[in-house]
Design an enzyme around this catalytic site. Structure first.
Site, PDB file in Angstrom:
ATOM      1  N   CYS A  43      80.075  53.306 -80.843  1.00 20.74           N
ATOM      2  CA  CYS A  43      81.474  53.161 -81.241  1.00 20.74           C
ATOM      3  C   CYS A  43      82.144  52.144 -80.323  1.00 20.74           C
ATOM      4  O   CYS A  43      82.212  52.354 -79.111  1.00 20.74           O
ATOM      5  CB  CYS A  43      82.174  54.514 -81.131  1.00 20.74           C
ATOM      6  SG  CYS A  43      83.943  54.434 -81.462  1.00 20.74           S
ATOM      7  N   ASN A  44      82.632  51.075 -80.909  1.00 22.09           N
ATOM      8  CA  ASN A  44      83.325  50.042 -80.130  1.00 22.09           C
ATOM      9  C   ASN A  44      84.643  50.569 -79.558  1.00 22.09           C
ATOM     10  O   ASN A  44      85.010  50.265 -78.433  1.00 22.09           O
ATOM     11  CB  ASN A  44      83.640  48.830 -81.014  1.00 22.09           C
ATOM     12  CG  ASN A  44      82.401  48.099 -81.473  1.00 22.09           C
ATOM     13  OD1 ASN A  44      82.000  47.108 -80.892  1.00 22.09           O
ATOM     14  ND2 ASN A  44      81.785  48.586 -82.530  1.00 22.09           N
ATOM     15  N   THR A  45      85.352  51.348 -80.367  1.00 23.85           N
ATOM     16  CA  THR A  45      86.673  51.837 -79.948  1.00 23.85           C
ATOM     17  C   THR A  45      86.559  52.689 -78.691  1.00 23.85           C
ATOM     18  O   THR A  45      87.404  52.602 -77.789  1.00 23.85           O
ATOM     19  CB  THR A  45      87.298  52.673 -81.096  1.00 23.85           C
ATOM     20  OG1 THR A  45      87.161  51.953 -82.313  1.00 23.85           O
ATOM     21  CG2 THR A  45      88.760  52.966 -80.841  1.00 23.85           C
ATOM     22  N   CYS A  99      83.207  47.238 -85.355  1.00 24.46           N
ATOM     23  CA  CYS A  99      83.360  48.675 -85.547  1.00 24.46           C
ATOM     24  C   CYS A  99      82.087  49.100 -86.256  1.00 24.46           C
ATOM     25  O   CYS A  99      81.684  48.466 -87.244  1.00 24.46           O
ATOM     26  CB  CYS A  99      84.579  48.976 -86.413  1.00 24.46           C
ATOM     27  SG  CYS A  99      84.640  50.700 -86.972  1.00 24.46           S
ATOM     28  N   THR A 100      81.444  50.143 -85.759  1.00 21.37           N
ATOM     29  CA  THR A 100      80.130  50.497 -86.313  1.00 21.37           C
ATOM     30  C   THR A 100      80.224  51.021 -87.743  1.00 21.37           C
ATOM     31  O   THR A 100      79.208  51.108 -88.434  1.00 21.37           O
ATOM     32  CB  THR A 100      79.433  51.535 -85.416  1.00 21.37           C
ATOM     33  OG1 THR A 100      80.329  52.642 -85.203  1.00 21.37           O
ATOM     34  CG2 THR A 100      79.041  50.911 -84.086  1.00 21.37           C
ATOM     35  N   HIS A 101      81.422  51.360 -88.186  1.00 23.57           N
ATOM     36  CA  HIS A 101      81.580  51.751 -89.592  1.00 23.57           C
ATOM     37  C   HIS A 101      81.397  50.561 -90.541  1.00 23.57           C
ATOM     38  O   HIS A 101      81.024  50.742 -91.699  1.00 23.57           O
ATOM     39  CB  HIS A 101      82.970  52.344 -89.848  1.00 23.57           C
ATOM     40  CG  HIS A 101      83.093  53.789 -89.496  1.00 23.57           C
ATOM     41  ND1 HIS A 101      83.123  54.243 -88.203  1.00 23.57           N
ATOM     42  CD2 HIS A 101      83.191  54.890 -90.290  1.00 23.57           C
ATOM     43  CE1 HIS A 101      83.240  55.557 -88.216  1.00 23.57           C
ATOM     44  NE2 HIS A 101      83.278  55.979 -89.469  1.00 23.57           N
ATOM     45  N   TYR A 115      89.060  57.409 -84.488  1.00 22.84           N
ATOM     46  CA  TYR A 115      89.459  57.007 -83.137  1.00 22.84           C
ATOM     47  C   TYR A 115      90.434  55.826 -83.151  1.00 22.84           C
ATOM     48  O   TYR A 115      91.206  55.640 -82.231  1.00 22.84           O
ATOM     49  CB  TYR A 115      88.231  56.569 -82.333  1.00 22.84           C
ATOM     50  CG  TYR A 115      87.373  57.682 -81.761  1.00 22.84           C
ATOM     51  CD1 TYR A 115      87.720  59.023 -81.927  1.00 22.84           C
ATOM     52  CD2 TYR A 115      86.228  57.372 -81.046  1.00 22.84           C
ATOM     53  CE1 TYR A 115      86.921  60.023 -81.395  1.00 22.84           C
ATOM     54  CE2 TYR A 115      85.428  58.366 -80.502  1.00 22.84           C
ATOM     55  CZ  TYR A 115      85.777  59.690 -80.685  1.00 22.84           C
ATOM     56  OH  TYR A 115      84.990  60.666 -80.153  1.00 22.84           O
TER      57      TYR A 115
HETATM   58  N1  DGL Z   1      83.047  53.569 -85.496  1.00 21.95           N
HETATM   59  C1  DGL Z   1      84.065  53.337 -84.554  1.00 21.95           C
HETATM   60  C2  DGL Z   1      83.981  51.994 -83.875  1.00 21.95           C
HETATM   61  O1  DGL Z   1      82.916  51.426 -83.732  1.00 21.95           O
HETATM   62  C3  DGL Z   1      85.484  53.765 -84.793  1.00 21.95           C
HETATM   63  C4  DGL Z   1      85.956  54.260 -86.094  1.00 21.95           C
HETATM   64  C5  DGL Z   1      87.200  55.137 -85.934  1.00 21.95           C
HETATM   65  O2  DGL Z   1      87.011  56.327 -85.689  1.00 21.95           O
HETATM   66  O3  DGL Z   1      88.334  54.612 -86.009  1.00 21.95           O
HETATM   67  O4  DGL Z   1      84.956  51.464 -83.417  1.00 21.95           O
END
Ligand code: DGL
Length: 285
Positions: A87-89, A201-203, A55
């Site tokens: 997901c923050n985005t 970002c949750t990743h 995203y």
């Molecule tokens: N995990 C997502 C977040 O918290 C976004 C990662 C991505 O798809 O760019 O923002």
């Protein structure tokens, strides 16, 4: 402004209910893990928008158009009591749109700027997120409201999202990538004073250890996972739901592309307790 998910009060732990945790890819597993640890009785399912990953480099228009539709399709299929956008985005852009589209509660994930600003002693914090989250008006408003007396150094990286997935999948990767990602933050003006970094970002909690090892000693990393889990339990406890609409078992995995080749995602999800016994369910959008 409304700041959805950042309170610390321990919630009641609901014994039943179905939660669908949603992200672009594997990052939301870090939030799902917190929910399961806090409330083992819940049925927790996971959805990855594999058809639109990542995203972080997508346009606002494209994400705004897609998110409510994907959320509606997944909700129709999984029948959760609560939909968690892990997901923050996505949340910083389209939380209201997704809420308007669904008729169940929607929990969003926003950068943990408030606790970071409260905890810093040097008054300089870093904010590591996707480029999308970095440029959001929502993020600017959080900084204005909760960190106006703190210097916030922002950095956006999609490479770190990909690196986090590679690490989670146990694939070969460049260990130098973590130091390379952090360098612009620490080399920015006042960057040497940073004592706290928000993983927005949750990743990124997937590689918290690697980031900590690449940062100067003593720098603390903060993410929103536990706060999102508490908010999810709070919302479920306050809800008079009839229990899971489908099976009581959790652990189902949903993906949004029909391309196949989900071995890598399945492998990581299995480690987090998803997808082991359930086939992936494809959602066409
Ligand atoms: N995990 C997502 C977040 O918290 C976004 C990662 C991505 O798809 O760019 O923002």
């Amino acid at each position: 402004m409304r700041e959805p998910d950042q309170t610390d009060t321990p919630p009641d732990v609901p014994e039943t209910g179905r939660v669908l945790v949603f992200d672009s890819g594997m990052g939301g597993l870090t939030v799902a893990r917190e929910i399961r640890e806090m409330a083992p009785g819940l049925a927790v399912d996971y959805a990855a928008d594999t058809g639109f990953f990542p995203y972080g480099d997508k346009s606002d228009e494209a994400l705004r158009a897609r998110l409510p539709e994907v959320a509606a399709a997944l909700t129709a299929q999984a029948r959760p009591d609560v939909f968690v956008i892990a997901c923050n985005t996505a949340s910083t852009l389209a939380l209201d749109e997704v809420r308007a589209r669904l008729d169940i509660p929607v929990i969003g994930t926003v950068p943990a700027i408030k606790p970071a600003a409260a905890q810093t002693r040097s008054s300089v914090i870093g904010l590591l997120a996707t480029p999308g989250t970095i440029r959001r008006a929502y993020t600017a408003r959080l900084i204005e409201e909760f960190a106006s007396d703190v210097t916030v150094i922002l950095h956006g990286s999609v490479e770190l999202v990909r690196l986090a997935e590679a690490v989670a999948a146990g694939e070969p990767h460049d260990p130098q990538g973590f130091a390379d990602t952090l360098r612009p933050i620490f080399e920015a003006k006042s960057g040497e004073k940073i004592d706290t970094i928000v993983l927005a970002c949750t990743h990124f909690p997937l590689v918290a250890e690697q980031l900590a090892a690449a940062a100067p000693a003593g720098v603390r990393f903060i993410d929103s996972g536990a706060a999102i889990a508490r908010q999810t339990l709070r919302v479920l406890s306050g809800q008079s739901h009839a229990g899971p609409a489908t099976s009581r078992e959790g652990g189902r995995l949903y993906v949004t592309d029909t391309g196949g080749g989900h071995e890598r995602l399945l492998k990581v999800c299995e480690r987090f307790g998803f997808g082991a016994l359930q086939p992936a369910v494809l959602v066409q959008t």
